[in-house]
Design an enzyme around this catalytic site. Structure first.
Site, mmCIF file in Angstrom:
data_model
loop_
_atom_site.group_PDB
_atom_site.id
_atom_site.type_symbol
_atom_site.label_atom_id
_atom_site.label_comp_id
_atom_site.label_asym_id
_atom_site.label_seq_id
_atom_site.Cartn_x
_atom_site.Cartn_y
_atom_site.Cartn_z
ATOM 1 N N CYS A 195 61.155 5.821 48.946
ATOM 2 C CA CYS A 195 60.975 4.378 48.803
ATOM 3 C C CYS A 195 61.020 3.809 50.218
ATOM 4 O O CYS A 195 60.867 4.537 51.193
ATOM 5 C CB CYS A 195 62.034 3.767 47.890
ATOM 6 S SG CYS A 195 63.684 3.736 48.603
ATOM 7 N N ALA A 196 61.244 2.528 50.343
ATOM 8 C CA ALA A 196 61.173 1.892 51.667
ATOM 9 C C ALA A 196 62.220 2.437 52.630
ATOM 10 O O ALA A 196 62.011 2.471 53.837
ATOM 11 C CB ALA A 196 61.335 0.383 51.539
#
Length: 292
Positions: free
Chosen positions: A266-267
């Protein structure tokens, strides 16, 4: 019948959790700026459990008729709602942009292995300042010394109250970094955005002082202060730009390609699903520059 019971139980649990969130949200809302501070505290405190966004939905969107974020970005002002618009977002800006930098500096100053500390927390602090992504910094120490993380969360709550009374109002779509501050500054509900300078300086100094005192007083094991960080063979490579070297070191640390079933991200996090957890060398992961 069994399936029906299971579905019924799941719905009951879901409804119970929902009702608890509604009750908590309505109670905090009635407390005004103090409630906003309580929300800021629990927002950070729930991150290790992944539950902070459940609470965020209550305050940022229309779960209980609040919607601090949605109303702010819709171009409304406090005159259009029953609360001071932006009060559940504004307090995060001085903490994420400047407070994390102060805490990171304290970790570097008190580190036994400064290279390890710089490699782990400096880039994370810059990331927090620019775009408000704090998880790389927080996950770097929350499990090493959770009591310090509770203090960290409490500082968010305190600065949320202080920010409310300062009159500073800003909002975010993603998180409370410089990017969202710039974009939200032109919205009607934004106010006294210049106050980010004195608020930021105060947050930097307070976070630095609190972290420095706590780390040195109680010998807390923040990044760069773990016992294995003193070993000569430890080498953090994340600070350089040789990403192939970093990737190779991380892959080797999780047991090599043959031990990896799946990789996701994810980020802020890279997730490995491994075949044999015993083959994962956590020290080697950290030596490669990862938080853990």
């Amino acid at each position: 019948e069994i399936a029906s019971c299971l579905v019924g139980s799941e719905m009951c649990i879901r409804d119970s959790v929902y009702n608890v969130l509604i009750t908590v949200g309505e109670t905090i809302m009635k407390l005004g700026p103090i409630g906003a501070g309580i929300y800021g505290f629990f927002n950070r405190l729930l991150i290790p459990f992944g539950l902070h966004h459940a609470l965020n939905n209550v305050f940022w969107f229309d779960t209980i008729g609040l919607g601090d974020l949605s109303h702010f970005w819709a171009g409304e002002t406090s005159a259009d709602v029953s609360w001071s618009l932006g009060m559940y977002m504004s307090g995060f800006f001085p903490c994420m942009m400047f407070g994390v930098l102060g805490a990171a500096l304290a970790m570097v100053k008190t580190a036994k292995n400064k290279k390890a500390a710089i490699g782990l927390v400096l880039s994370a602090a810059i990331c927090a300042f620019v775009c408000g992504v704090t998880e790389p910094f927080e996950f770097g120490f929350m499990f090493l010394c959770f009591p310090l993380y509770v203090v960290y969360a409490a500082l968010y709550g305190i600065f949320t109250v202080i920010t409310y009374y300062s009159g500073f109002r800003a909002g975010f779509c993603f998180s409370a970094g410089a990017t969202d501050l710039v974009f939200s500054a032109s919205l009607p509900a934004a106010a006294k955005t210049w106050m980010i300078i004195p608020l930021g300086i105060a947050a930097f100094v307070v976070f630095y002082a609190v972290f420095y005192f706590a780390i040195t007083k109680f010998d807390l094991k923040t990044p760069g202060r773990e016992d294995e960080d003193e070993e000569a063979e430890k080498k953090v490579v994340l600070a350089n730009n040789n990403y192939t070297e970093v990737a190779s070191a991380v892959l080797a640390a999780v047991g090599g390609k043959e031990n990896v079933k799946d990789v996701g991200y994810c980020a802020t996090r890279l997730r490995f699903e491994v075949k044999d957890n015993a083959k994962v060398d956590e020290k080697a992961v950290k030596a490669a520059g990862a938080a853990g």
